[in-house]
Scaffold this motif. Structure first.
Motif, PDB file in Angstrom:
ATOM      1  N   LEU A 289       9.461  59.487   1.229  1.00  0.00           N
ATOM      2  CA  LEU A 289       9.370  58.099   1.681  1.00  0.00           C
ATOM      3  C   LEU A 289       9.359  58.012   3.202  1.00  0.00           C
ATOM      4  O   LEU A 289       8.575  57.265   3.787  1.00  0.00           O
ATOM      5  N   GLU A 290      10.215  58.808   3.853  1.00  0.00           N
ATOM      6  CA  GLU A 290      10.290  58.736   5.314  1.00  0.00           C
ATOM      7  C   GLU A 290       9.008  59.207   5.986  1.00  0.00           C
ATOM      8  O   GLU A 290       8.739  58.847   7.131  1.00  0.00           O
ATOM      9  N   ASP A 291       8.206  59.999   5.270  1.00  0.00           N
ATOM     10  CA  ASP A 291       6.965  60.502   5.855  1.00  0.00           C
ATOM     11  C   ASP A 291       5.821  59.499   5.765  1.00  0.00           C
ATOM     12  O   ASP A 291       4.881  59.558   6.547  1.00  0.00           O
ATOM     13  N   ILE A 292       5.875  58.610   4.782  1.00  0.00           N
ATOM     14  CA  ILE A 292       4.752  57.692   4.589  1.00  0.00           C
ATOM     15  C   ILE A 292       5.013  56.287   5.142  1.00  0.00           C
ATOM     16  O   ILE A 292       4.099  55.484   5.228  1.00  0.00           O
ATOM     17  N   VAL A 293       6.263  56.003   5.498  1.00  0.00           N
ATOM     18  CA  VAL A 293       6.574  54.711   6.116  1.00  0.00           C
ATOM     19  C   VAL A 293       6.445  54.854   7.625  1.00  0.00           C
ATOM     20  O   VAL A 293       7.145  55.639   8.260  1.00  0.00           O
ATOM     21  N   ILE A 294       5.524  54.087   8.198  1.00  0.00           N
ATOM     22  CA  ILE A 294       5.252  54.167   9.631  1.00  0.00           C
ATOM     23  C   ILE A 294       6.042  53.113  10.398  1.00  0.00           C
ATOM     24  O   ILE A 294       6.604  53.379  11.452  1.00  0.00           O
ATOM     25  N   GLU A 295       6.110  51.877   9.848  1.00  0.00           N
ATOM     26  CA  GLU A 295       6.765  50.757  10.529  1.00  0.00           C
ATOM     27  C   GLU A 295       8.042  50.366   9.783  1.00  0.00           C
ATOM     28  O   GLU A 295       7.994  49.931   8.635  1.00  0.00           O
ATOM     29  N   ARG A 316       7.769  42.845   2.268  1.00  0.00           N
ATOM     30  CA  ARG A 316       7.500  42.874   3.705  1.00  0.00           C
ATOM     31  C   ARG A 316       7.274  44.316   4.182  1.00  0.00           C
ATOM     32  O   ARG A 316       6.440  44.564   5.060  1.00  0.00           O
ATOM     33  N   LEU A 317       8.022  45.276   3.609  1.00  0.00           N
ATOM     34  CA  LEU A 317       7.816  46.684   3.959  1.00  0.00           C
ATOM     35  C   LEU A 317       6.389  47.117   3.624  1.00  0.00           C
ATOM     36  O   LEU A 317       5.729  47.790   4.418  1.00  0.00           O
ATOM     37  N   ILE A 318       5.901  46.708   2.457  1.00  0.00           N
ATOM     38  CA  ILE A 318       4.535  47.066   2.042  1.00  0.00           C
ATOM     39  C   ILE A 318       3.509  46.346   2.911  1.00  0.00           C
ATOM     40  O   ILE A 318       2.466  46.900   3.254  1.00  0.00           O
ATOM     41  N   GLU A 319       3.823  45.103   3.299  1.00  0.00           N
ATOM     42  CA  GLU A 319       2.927  44.359   4.191  1.00  0.00           C
ATOM     43  C   GLU A 319       2.777  45.076   5.533  1.00  0.00           C
ATOM     44  O   GLU A 319       1.682  45.149   6.097  1.00  0.00           O
ATOM     45  N   LYS A 320       3.890  45.650   6.014  1.00  0.00           N
ATOM     46  CA  LYS A 320       3.853  46.382   7.281  1.00  0.00           C
ATOM     47  C   LYS A 320       3.269  47.782   7.117  1.00  0.00           C
ATOM     48  O   LYS A 320       2.792  48.380   8.085  1.00  0.00           O
ATOM     49  N   ASN A 321       3.333  48.312   5.883  1.00  0.00           N
ATOM     50  CA  ASN A 321       2.835  49.669   5.601  1.00  0.00           C
ATOM     51  C   ASN A 321       1.940  49.634   4.359  1.00  0.00           C
ATOM     52  O   ASN A 321       2.369  50.011   3.260  1.00  0.00           O
ATOM     53  N   PRO A 322       0.694  49.172   4.486  1.00  0.00           N
ATOM     54  CA  PRO A 322      -0.177  49.014   3.308  1.00  0.00           C
ATOM     55  C   PRO A 322      -0.404  50.318   2.539  1.00  0.00           C
ATOM     56  O   PRO A 322      -0.697  50.281   1.349  1.00  0.00           O
ATOM     57  N   ASN A 323      -0.228  51.444   3.207  1.00  0.00           N
ATOM     58  CA  ASN A 323      -0.483  52.731   2.545  1.00  0.00           C
ATOM     59  C   ASN A 323       0.516  53.056   1.446  1.00  0.00           C
ATOM     60  O   ASN A 323       0.292  53.956   0.632  1.00  0.00           O
ATOM     61  N   ILE A 324       1.630  52.332   1.363  1.00  0.00           N
ATOM     62  CA  ILE A 324       2.617  52.624   0.322  1.00  0.00           C
ATOM     63  C   ILE A 324       2.570  51.599  -0.821  1.00  0.00           C
ATOM     64  O   ILE A 324       3.473  51.564  -1.649  1.00  0.00           O
ATOM     65  N   ILE A 359      15.255  55.120   3.368  1.00  0.00           N
ATOM     66  CA  ILE A 359      15.028  54.776   4.771  1.00  0.00           C
ATOM     67  C   ILE A 359      15.789  53.494   5.082  1.00  0.00           C
ATOM     68  O   ILE A 359      16.139  52.725   4.176  1.00  0.00           O
ATOM     69  N   THR A 360      16.060  53.258   6.347  1.00  0.00           N
ATOM     70  CA  THR A 360      16.693  52.014   6.786  1.00  0.00           C
ATOM     71  C   THR A 360      15.651  51.156   7.495  1.00  0.00           C
ATOM     72  O   THR A 360      14.926  51.637   8.371  1.00  0.00           O
ATOM     73  N   VAL A 361      15.571  49.892   7.079  1.00  0.00           N
ATOM     74  CA  VAL A 361      14.661  48.954   7.727  1.00  0.00           C
ATOM     75  C   VAL A 361      15.472  47.894   8.455  1.00  0.00           C
ATOM     76  O   VAL A 361      16.595  47.573   8.055  1.00  0.00           O
ATOM     77  N   THR A 362      14.922  47.353   9.519  1.00  0.00           N
ATOM     78  CA  THR A 362      15.610  46.317  10.291  1.00  0.00           C
ATOM     79  C   THR A 362      14.798  45.034  10.286  1.00  0.00           C
ATOM     80  O   THR A 362      13.578  45.065  10.086  1.00  0.00           O
ATOM     81  N   TYR A 363      15.476  43.912  10.529  1.00  0.00           N
ATOM     82  CA  TYR A 363      14.811  42.611  10.531  1.00  0.00           C
ATOM     83  C   TYR A 363      15.715  41.574  11.182  1.00  0.00           C
ATOM     84  O   TYR A 363      16.892  41.847  11.483  1.00  0.00           O
ATOM     85  N   VAL A 364      15.172  40.393  11.387  1.00  0.00           N
ATOM     86  CA  VAL A 364      15.923  39.247  11.914  1.00  0.00           C
ATOM     87  C   VAL A 364      15.835  38.134  10.879  1.00  0.00           C
ATOM     88  O   VAL A 364      14.765  37.889  10.321  1.00  0.00           O
ATOM     89  N   VAL A 365      16.972  37.476  10.598  1.00  0.00           N
ATOM     90  CA  VAL A 365      17.005  36.400   9.601  1.00  0.00           C
ATOM     91  C   VAL A 365      17.233  35.057  10.294  1.00  0.00           C
ATOM     92  O   VAL A 365      18.146  34.906  11.108  1.00  0.00           O
ATOM     93  N   GLU A 366      16.375  34.089   9.989  1.00  0.00           N
ATOM     94  CA  GLU A 366      16.568  32.706  10.434  1.00  0.00           C
ATOM     95  C   GLU A 366      16.724  31.852   9.189  1.00  0.00           C
ATOM     96  O   GLU A 366      15.765  31.581   8.467  1.00  0.00           O
TER      97      GLU A 366
END
Length: 499
Positions: A289-295, A316-324, A359-366
C-alpha cells in the motif's frame, strides 16, 4: 638434385623446387619429423602487432613445414621473441601417440612474415563430412561449421569461422551444401567455393504440446508496486512452478499480461514444442500500500458532523490517488478517525494487496456543528458562598445555564468533571454528540466561600469622649452572592480568577 629427386621418389616422398626451401622429412605414412625442420617462417596477421606465445599456439599450421599436421599433436616450450630481428625462437615437441608429427627440435628460429590470404581448398581438404546431426530438416550454420572442424583440423579454420561475416553456406540440402568465401574474409581468397557432402542424422523428436508440460497454471504471488508484473517476472514464476519448462524457456514468450493473469505462448521458431500453442496462467498480485499511494494529504473536509465518515476518507484517498481505485474493497480504517489524521489499513483477507500493511493520511476538518466555545457567551462564574461539601455538580449546572442560556439544549452532550479543591470544572463534548463538535473543551473556574461573614473590627473608644447611648446595630444577613469572575479555556489554564 636430380639424383635426390629419384631417391625421394623411390621412397614415396616429393619435394618442391624453386622459391623458399624448407627442409623437412615426410615418411611414407605422411608423418612430419620435427628434427628436419630448417629455416621455417610463420605468417603474422595484419592486425597482430607482434607474435606472442598465444598467437603461436593458435596458429601452428601457419609455420611452414607444419601446414598439414594436426595442431593438437605438438607443444611449444622456451618461447622467445626478437622484435628487432623479426624472429621467434622456440622448442617444439611432438606429443605421445601423435599421428601426423614426430620427434622434437630445440631453439628453432622462425622468421616472422606478413600473412597472405589462402585458398580455402588449401586449409579444408576433407569435403566428405560423414554424419551431421540436427533436430531440423537440414543443419543450421553452426552445425555445419562444427562438422567442417571435426573433419579438418587446420588451425586457420578457427579464425575463418570466428568472423560473423566473410563466408556463407549456400544450397544447403539434406545431403550437401556449398561454402562460399566473400570479400569480407580476412583470411581466405574471396569468391572461392568448396562443395561438401554429408549424411543427415536427424535427432528430432515429436514436438510436445505446451499444455502437457505446463501442469501448474497458478504460478504464485507477486509483491510489487505496479499494476501488473513484467514479462520476465511472469516467466520466472512460471519456471519455478513448472520445472519441466526449464529447457524450453527460450522457446516461450509471455503475452497479454493483466493484473491477475497472462498468456504463455510457444514461439514460432520453436523446434521442440508445437508451434502456436498457448496456455493462460493465473497469479496473485499483492501490492504494498505504501508503494502505490503517492498523495497522503487529503485536503479539507466540509462535514455536517464533527468528522467525515470512514468511507469519505477512503473515497478521498482514491480521488487523490486514482491508481489505487481497483483496491478500494481491500481498504479499511484502522481504529477511529481523529480531527487531523487517520490510519488506512489493508484487510487481512486481501488477495491484491499485502495484508495488514497501513499508511497514515492527514486532512483538515471544517464542521458545520457549533463549538462549545461558541455557545459560552458569559464565561464568568465567580464567587460561590458554599462549602466544598455543599457545592455539587448539579449546583454548578444551574449557575452555568443561568449565565449561558444557549447551552441548555446541549447539556446532555456535555461531560463535566468538577474539582472543588482547585475550584474548576472541565467540560468536554461526548464522542457520540451529533449536536456539537466533539473535539471542543473548556475549563471553568470558580471560588467557594463559607456562608458565615467575617466580623467587623470595632474602633477603639476614646476615654475623654463617651459615646451616646444608642442601641447597637446588628449587621444585616447577606444572601449567597455569585460574583462575576473570568472563565478560562482549558487550553490556557495558567490564568486564575481573583477572589
Amino acid at each position: 638434385m636430380k639424383k635426390l629427386l629419384i631417391i625421394l621418389g623411390s621412397l614415396g616422398i616429393t619435394a618442391s623446387v624453386g622459391g623458399t626451401v624448407v627442409s623437412c622429412e615426410f615418411t611414407k605414412s605422411g608423418v612430419v619429423n620435427l628434427g628436419n625442420l630448417k629455416s621455417p617462417s610463420i605468417e603474422k596477421f595484419a592486425d597482430q602487432k607482434s607474435i606472442d606465445l598465444e598467437y603461436l599456439k593458435a596458429n601452428k599450421n601457419l609455420i611452414t613445414g607444419l601446414e598439414k599436421i594436426n595442431p593438437s599433436e605438438i607443444k611449444f616450450e622456451n618461447f622467445k621473441n626478437d622484435e628487432v630481428k623479426k624472429t621467434i625462437t622456440v622448442d617444439i615437441v611432438s606429443l605421445e601417440n601423435s599421428k601426423t608429427v614426430s620427434g622434437s627440435i630445440k631453439n628453432l628460429e622462425i622468421k616472422v612474415v606478413e600473412y597472405v590470404k589462402k585458398n580455402v581448398k588449401n586449409i579444408i581438404t576433407e569435403m566428405s563430412l560423414g554424419e551431421v546431426s540436427t533436430k531440423n530438416t537440414v543443419p543450421n550454420s553452426q552445425e555445419l561449421i562444427n562438422a567442417i572442424k571435426k573433419s579438418n583440423f587446420h588451425s586457420l579454420i578457427n579464425n575463418v569461422f570466428s568472423q560473423t561475416e566473410g563466408f556463407s553456406f549456400d544450397n544447403v540440402k539434406n545431403d550437401s551444401f556449398t561454402l562460399t568465401i566473400s570479400k569480407e574474409s580476412k583470411y581466405l581468397v574471396e569468391n572461392e567455393k568448396i562443395d561438401f557432402k554429408y549424411t543427415l542424422k536427424s535427432t528430432a523428436t515429436e514436438k510436445i504440446k505446451l499444455e502437457t508440460l505446463l501442469k501448474n497454471k497458478n504460478i504464485g504471488e507477486f509483491k510489487i508496486s505496479r499494476e501488473k508484473p513484467r514479462a520476465d517476472e511472469v516467466m520466472e514464476k512460471l519456471i519455478l512452478s513448472n520445472s519441466d519448462l526449464v529447457r524450453y524457456k527460450s522457446q516461450l514468450e509471455v503475452t497479454d499480461i493483466q493484473s491477475t493473469k497472462a498468456t504463455i505462448k510457444v514461439k514460432s521458431n520453436s523446434n521442440e514444442l508445437v508451434q502456436g500453442g498457448s496456455v493462460e496462467v493465473n497469479f496473485i498480485l499483492r501490492n504494498k500500500l505504501e508503494d502505490i499511494v503517492i498523495e497522503n494529504n487529503l485536503g479539507k473536509f466540509l462535514v455536517e458532523k464533527s468528522l467525515p465518515t470512514k468511507e469519505e476518507v477512503i473515497d478521498r484517498l482514491i480521488e487523490k490517488n486514482p491508481n489505487i481505485g481497483n483496491f478500494k474493497s481491500s481498504l479499511t480504517i484502522l481504529g477511529n478517525l481523529n480531527l487531523t489524521s487517520a490510519t488506512i489499513s489493508v484487510k487481512s483477507d486481501s488477495v491484491i494487496l499485502i495484508p495488514d500493511s497501513s499508511i497514515t493520511v492527514t486532512y483538515v476538518v471544517e464542521s458545520k456543528l457549533p463549538t462549545l466555545k461558541s455557545l459560552i457567551k458569559v464565561d464568568k462564574v465567580g464567587i460561590i458562598q458554599k462549602t466544598e461539601e455543599e457545592f455539587t455538580i448539579d449546583d454548578f449546572k444551574v449557575i452555568f445555564i443561568e449565565k449561558n442560556p444557549e447551552i441548555a439544549e446541549y447539556m446532555n452532550d456535555l461531560k463535566m468533571k468538577m474539582n472543588t479543591s482547585f475550584g474548576s470544572v472541565d467540560i468536554t463534548v461526548i464522542p457520540t454528540s451529533e449536536k456539537l463538535s466533539i473535539f471542543d473543551s473548556i475549563k471553568i473556574f470558580f471560588k467557594l466561600v463559607t456562608d458565615k461573614p467575617e466580623p467587623e473590627s470595632k474602633p477603639e473608644s476614646k476615654p475623654e469622649n463617651k459615646p451616646e447611648n444608642k442601641p447597637e446595630s446588628k449587621p444585616e444577613s447577606k444572601p449567597a452572592v455569585i460574583a462575576s469572575q473570568p472563565t478560562e479555556n482549558i487550553t490556557n489554564p495558567s490564568t486564575t480568577l481573583k477572589s
